[in-house]
Write a protein that holds these residues in place. Structure first.
Motif, PDB file in Angstrom:
ATOM      1  N   THR A   9       0.708  -1.258   0.134  1.00 27.10           N
ATOM      2  CA  THR A   9      -0.250   0.004   0.145  1.00 27.10           C
ATOM      3  C   THR A   9       0.959   1.235   0.109  1.00 27.10           C
ATOM      4  OG1 THR A   9      -1.469  -1.387   1.423  1.00 27.10           O
ATOM      5  CG2 THR A   9      -1.943   1.278   1.001  1.00 27.10           C
ATOM      6  N   LEU A  10       0.506   2.156  -0.938  1.00 26.88           N
ATOM      7  CA  LEU A  10       1.117   3.452  -0.971  1.00 26.88           C
ATOM      8  C   LEU A  10       0.023   4.597  -0.776  1.00 26.88           C
ATOM      9  CD1 LEU A  10       3.204   3.369  -4.108  1.00 26.88           C
ATOM     10  CD2 LEU A  10       3.889   2.880  -1.760  1.00 26.88           C
ATOM     11  N   ALA A  11       0.159   5.684  -0.358  1.00 24.49           N
ATOM     12  CA  ALA A  11      -0.822   6.785  -0.153  1.00 24.49           C
ATOM     13  C   ALA A  11      -0.029   8.072  -0.172  1.00 24.49           C
ATOM     14  CB  ALA A  11      -1.256   6.558   1.172  1.00 24.49           C
ATOM     15  N   PHE A  12      -0.936   9.254  -0.433  1.00 20.44           N
ATOM     16  CA  PHE A  12      -0.234  10.540  -0.665  1.00 20.44           C
ATOM     17  C   PHE A  12      -1.428  11.542  -0.317  1.00 20.44           C
ATOM     18  CE2 PHE A  12      -1.334   9.267  -4.934  1.00 20.44           C
ATOM     19  CZ  PHE A  12      -2.109  10.538  -5.281  1.00 20.44           C
ATOM     20  N   ALA A  13      -1.077  12.688   0.461  1.00 23.72           N
ATOM     21  CA  ALA A  13      -1.896  13.843   0.420  1.00 23.72           C
ATOM     22  C   ALA A  13      -2.304  14.229  -1.044  1.00 23.72           C
ATOM     23  CB  ALA A  13      -1.480  14.822   1.408  1.00 23.72           C
TER      24      ALA A  13
ATOM     25  N   VAL B 280      -5.362   6.590  -1.521  1.00 19.94           N
ATOM     26  CA  VAL B 280      -4.566   5.360  -1.104  1.00 19.94           C
ATOM     27  C   VAL B 280      -4.500   4.314  -2.137  1.00 19.94           C
ATOM     28  CG1 VAL B 280      -4.670   3.322   0.556  1.00 19.94           C
ATOM     29  CG2 VAL B 280      -5.453   5.852   1.290  1.00 19.94           C
ATOM     30  N   PHE B 281      -3.373   3.606  -2.461  1.00 23.79           N
ATOM     31  CA  PHE B 281      -3.211   2.976  -3.608  1.00 23.79           C
ATOM     32  C   PHE B 281      -2.691   1.481  -3.209  1.00 23.79           C
ATOM     33  CE2 PHE B 281      -0.492   1.400  -7.054  1.00 23.79           C
ATOM     34  CZ  PHE B 281      -1.052   1.913  -8.185  1.00 23.79           C
ATOM     35  N   ALA B 282      -3.552   0.507  -3.655  1.00 22.78           N
ATOM     36  CA  ALA B 282      -3.316  -0.800  -3.275  1.00 22.78           C
ATOM     37  C   ALA B 282      -2.528  -1.503  -4.397  1.00 22.78           C
ATOM     38  CB  ALA B 282      -4.643  -1.556  -3.153  1.00 22.78           C
ATOM     39  N   ILE B 283      -1.462  -1.945  -4.454  1.00 22.82           N
ATOM     40  CA  ILE B 283      -0.485  -2.628  -5.274  1.00 22.82           C
ATOM     41  C   ILE B 283      -0.882  -3.857  -5.740  1.00 22.82           C
ATOM     42  CG2 ILE B 283       1.878  -3.193  -5.862  1.00 22.82           C
ATOM     43  CD1 ILE B 283       2.801  -1.112  -3.609  1.00 22.82           C
TER      44      ILE B 283
END
Length: 200
Positions: free
Chosen positions: A80-84, A149-152
């Motif tokens: 999981t990656l994420a960014f504002a 929110v990014f699910a790989i």
């Protein structure tokens, strides 16, 4: 059901072209990662920008640049990656696309080392204030509107062919400042030698 992680990119149509062009034997043995390794996580932590691709429900593609200080693209865990997501031009194409099609793609480039990382996955827009605040880089002057929110699903690397080598302005400025310091020191030493040789 996909048999390989790489099936996210190597669709039947892609595999057919690989067969026609003779590269299929190589890619039959090539699979992609579906989890972040420590080296890829470290690579992500150093990025100050990346390109984020989404598509509408009809499949119309769109690519948006995202940038910030190092670490703005946060590794939450190995999947999981994420960014504002900051206020921008108010077109809202990316979040509009994600509201009807969660499939997304990240393209991360390090021009200095001529390295690129491609990440496929699914993204979700999160408006929870606590999550947005947690992802906002400390001291960064931007107004966050939401988080992504990014699910790989898959991670792959490209070779360095045809990537021009470039350096960030702050890296160049640091190198030039170091060189200027050496020049100043050598000029001072040269002036001292000349002064010592001059007749009294």
């Amino acid at each position: 059901m996909s048999q390989f992680v790489s099936d996210v990119a190597f669709t039947p149509a892609v595999k057919a072209f690989q067969e026609r062009r003779g590269s299929r034997p190589h890619y039959e043995k090539h699979d992609m990662r579906d989890r972040l390794s420590p080296d890829v996580a470290a690579f992500i932590a150093q990025r100050t920008s990346f390109y984020f691709a989404t598509a509408s429900a009809e499949g119309q593609p769109y690519i948006q640049h995202r940038g910030g200080p190092k670490g703005f693209l946060r590794v939450l865990d190995d999947r999981t990656l994420a960014f504002a997501d900051y206020a921008g031009n108010h077109q809202y194409i990316t979040i509009g696309n994600l509201s009807e099609n969660a499939r997304a793609y990240m393209f991360l480039m390090d021009y200095a080392t001529r390295t690129r990382v491609k990440i496929w996955g699914r993204a979700e827009v999160v408006e929870d204030a606590a999550t947005v605040a947690m992802l906002m880089p400390e001291g960064y002057r931007a107004r966050p509107l939401q988080a992504v929110v990014f699910a790989i699903s898959a991670i792959d690397f490209n070779c360095s062919s045809h990537i021009p080598q470039k350096f960030d302005a702050d890296e160049v400025a640091g190198a030039l400042a170091h060189l200027q310091s050496k020049i100043d020191m050598l000029e001072a030493e040269l002036a001292a030698v000349k002064s010592a040789k001059e007749p009294s």
